[in-house]
Design a protein around this motif. Sequence first.
Motif, PDB file in Angstrom:
ATOM      1  N   SER A  37      -0.855   1.714  -0.410  1.00 49.57           N
ATOM      2  CA  SER A  37      -2.044   1.721  -1.266  1.00 49.57           C
ATOM      3  C   SER A  37      -3.273   2.165  -0.469  1.00 49.57           C
ATOM      4  CB  SER A  37      -2.265   0.332  -1.866  1.00 49.57           C
ATOM      5  OG  SER A  37      -1.098  -0.090  -2.548  1.00 49.57           O
ATOM      6  N   ARG A  51      -5.082  -1.358  -5.526  1.00 52.29           N
ATOM      7  CA  ARG A  51      -5.319  -2.660  -4.897  1.00 52.29           C
ATOM      8  C   ARG A  51      -4.500  -2.788  -3.607  1.00 52.29           C
ATOM      9  NH1 ARG A  51      -4.163  -8.056  -8.168  1.00 52.29           N
ATOM     10  NH2 ARG A  51      -2.082  -7.292  -7.718  1.00 52.29           N
ATOM     11  N   THR A  59       2.763  -5.258  -4.994  1.00 50.43           N
ATOM     12  CA  THR A  59       2.966  -4.195  -5.978  1.00 50.43           C
ATOM     13  C   THR A  59       4.437  -4.142  -6.383  1.00 50.43           C
ATOM     14  OG1 THR A  59       1.329  -2.992  -4.680  1.00 50.43           O
ATOM     15  CG2 THR A  59       2.348  -1.787  -6.462  1.00 50.43           C
ATOM     16  N   ASP A  75       2.212   5.062  -6.874  1.00 48.81           N
ATOM     17  CA  ASP A  75       2.357   4.011  -5.859  1.00 48.81           C
ATOM     18  C   ASP A  75       3.634   3.239  -6.216  1.00 48.81           C
ATOM     19  OD1 ASP A  75       1.658   2.389  -3.719  1.00 48.81           O
ATOM     20  OD2 ASP A  75       0.172   1.227  -4.846  1.00 48.81           O
TER      21      ASP A  75
HETATM   22 MG    MG Z   1       0.382  -1.577  -2.339  1.00 46.62          MG
END
Ligand code: MG
Length: 199
Positions: A37, A51, A59, A75
Amino acid sequence: MIVKHAEFIKSATRPTHYPEESLPEIAFAGRSNVGKSSLINVLVNRKSLVRTSNTPGRTQLINFFRINDAFTFVDLPGYGFAKVPLAVKKEWGPMMQTYLSRRSNLRGVVLILDIRRIPSEEDLQMLQWLRACGIPPLIVVTKCDKLSRNQRAKQAAVIARQIGVETGDLCLFSALTREGLDGVWGRIELLLHEGQGIV
Ligand code: MG
Ligand code: GTP
């Protein structure tokens, strides 16, 4: 690359929830907490489009972002963190394989490795999947600010040997100092325009 516009589109776990395949796409993969990220945020020059966290494994969804209305960044959920619940771990493999094998607009996957670590079994498996699906990998070795120049060169050689590529194929990067940013963008642009990578 000048990023004028970057926006979150949606999160998904399965193909029916993915956004349409109209724009070329680049995905970012790597173990939890490696800095996926953070890399995306530096590339798009936004502090917190994606984030980031100190808690690995946050995530768990596939997150899609539209950049300049021209391409998408994805992502992908991180792997390899021991504290992630077993049920989540079991879903990760099929979710990833489905995405990688079915996403027709996917032009390349940025595989992010930590300069201080030897690539794990899961990193090697990810590379295998990419090769099997014919998806060009771009290897970004991140957190290079954590090591001296000397140590970096040594670690880069170890990592390159472990994954079977030339040291020159690796992009060394730091989200903290932004070192290597132009190199990563250059290779992403090649993937977007020509589908070139190292296989
Ligand atoms: Mg991440
Ligand atoms: P998950 O989403 O949990 O899989 O993690 P991630 O791979 O997205 O990692 P994230 O970008 O959230 O970064 C994890 C931690 O590493 C954060 O505390 C970041 O600030 C830190 N970090 C990321 N990149 C760098 C880097 O290049 N240098 C340094 N020193 N820290 C970094």
